[in-house]
Design a protein around this motif. Structure first.
Motif, PDB file in Angstrom:
ATOM      1  N   ARG A  74       0.829  -1.212   0.000  1.00 27.15           N
ATOM      2  CA  ARG A  74       0.000   0.000   0.000  1.00 27.15           C
ATOM      3  C   ARG A  74       0.859   1.256   0.000  1.00 27.15           C
ATOM      4  N   CYS A 104      -3.582  -5.867   7.309  1.00 20.41           N
ATOM      5  CA  CYS A 104      -4.379  -5.566   6.104  1.00 20.41           C
ATOM      6  C   CYS A 104      -5.124  -4.243   6.229  1.00 20.41           C
ATOM      7  N   LYS A 162      -2.085   1.379   6.642  1.00 19.99           N
ATOM      8  CA  LYS A 162      -1.682   2.028   5.401  1.00 19.99           C
ATOM      9  C   LYS A 162      -0.175   2.149   5.246  1.00 19.99           C
ATOM     10  N   LEU A 216      -9.076  -8.102   1.574  1.00 22.62           N
ATOM     11  CA  LEU A 216      -8.512  -7.698   0.292  1.00 22.62           C
ATOM     12  C   LEU A 216      -9.544  -7.792  -0.827  1.00 22.62           C
ATOM     13  N   ARG A 251     -11.600  -4.735  -0.613  1.00 27.03           N
ATOM     14  CA  ARG A 251     -10.868  -3.582  -1.139  1.00 27.03           C
ATOM     15  C   ARG A 251     -10.839  -3.621  -2.667  1.00 27.03           C
ATOM     16  N   ARG A 252     -10.645  -4.794  -3.225  1.00 23.30           N
ATOM     17  CA  ARG A 252     -10.649  -4.937  -4.681  1.00 23.30           C
ATOM     18  C   ARG A 252     -12.013  -4.549  -5.257  1.00 23.30           C
ATOM     19  N   SER A 270     -14.310  -2.585  -3.869  1.00 25.23           N
ATOM     20  CA  SER A 270     -14.581  -1.156  -3.702  1.00 25.23           C
ATOM     21  C   SER A 270     -13.814  -0.326  -4.723  1.00 25.23           C
ATOM     22  N   GLN A 271     -12.594  -0.718  -5.013  1.00 23.49           N
ATOM     23  CA  GLN A 271     -11.808   0.015  -5.996  1.00 23.49           C
ATOM     24  C   GLN A 271     -12.325  -0.213  -7.413  1.00 23.49           C
TER      25      GLN A 271
END
Length: 239
Positions: A72, A150, A153, A228, A231-232, A234-235
């Motif tokens: 990150r 995880c 940042k 993860l 996060r994938r 959401s991105q």
């Protein structure tokens, strides 16, 4: 997964992190060995291993902090999150890389076992049970710290949050015996990585504890993969 494993494992020794972890761990283990065994002329191998639990709690964040946080921090996580590689394979690859460094370090502590064997008696069954329990407990701390990192940042916050999680487990184990609420005390005892390690310290192979450690590691790794994945997603949605 093999590519992730190879990259992360070699990265530990292309940077000072792996050498620092191994050097500090083995140096402190040597100090524990001197104070606990040499000072009292004790050949108690299981007692020596039980004293090293604190080292694992303190030093595991050094291994886990770079696994996710460095990605990150350098923004290379974008490449990993958008790759066809599953998050489960990514997490397992990174965990195995850190686990190999941990197990290699634990293996090197057998220098002290050889010293005990040279001047005393080391029983094979006792050695196997003791190191099995210590290795499983250490890998459990590592899996927990990987999951906690995880959410961080950068590597500093990852290390601090991982240490906080380890310390919280230690405090929960310490306080469980003084709680008046029976069900809460029993729950903390059941989840305690320290309580599960006790049979191994006594030279007993506990299949229940082995199953618990393996299950604990699996749950932490699955949880990290889910984080993860979220996060994938959401991105991907933001894109």
């Amino acid at each position: 997964m093999r590519v992730i494993f190879k990259r992360d494992f070699l990265a530990y020794f292309r940077t000072p992190v792996g050498f620092v972890f191994m050097g500090v761990f083995l140096s402190l283990a040597g100090l524990v060995f001197f104070l606990y065994n040499l000072t009292y002329l004790s050949s108690d191998l299981l007692g020596f291993l039980s004293q090293m639990t604190t080292l694992t709690m303190l030093l595991c964040p050094l291994l886990s902090m770079r696994l996710m946080c460095e990605e990150r921090q350098k923004r290379t996580d974008q490449l990993l999150l958008t790759s066809p590689l599953s998050m489960g394979a990514l997490v397992v690859g990174k965990f195995c890389a850190a686990a190999c460094v941990m197990l290699l370090t634990i293996l090197l502590t057998n220098v002290y076992t050889l010293i005990i064997a040279a001047y005393g008696t080391v029983y094979g069954g006792e050695w196997l049970v003791g190191y099995l329990g210590f290795s499983l407990q250490s890998l459990s701390f590592l899996a927990l710290d990987l999951f906690v990192s995880c959410f961080a940042k950068n590597q500093l916050t990852g290390a601090i949050s991982s240490f906080g999680a380890n310390f919280l487990l230690w405090m929960a184990d310490t306080l469980s015996g003084s709680l008046s609420v029976r069900w809460l005390s029993d729950a903390l005892d059941f989840l305690s990585l320290y309580d599960r390690y006790k049979p191994f310290i006594l030279g007993q192979l506990s299949y229940a504890s082995v199953a618990f450690f393996v299950g604990f590691i699996a749950v932490c790794l699955v949880a990290a993969a889910r984080v993860l994945d979220a996060r994938r997603f959401s991105q991907g949605g933001a894109a």
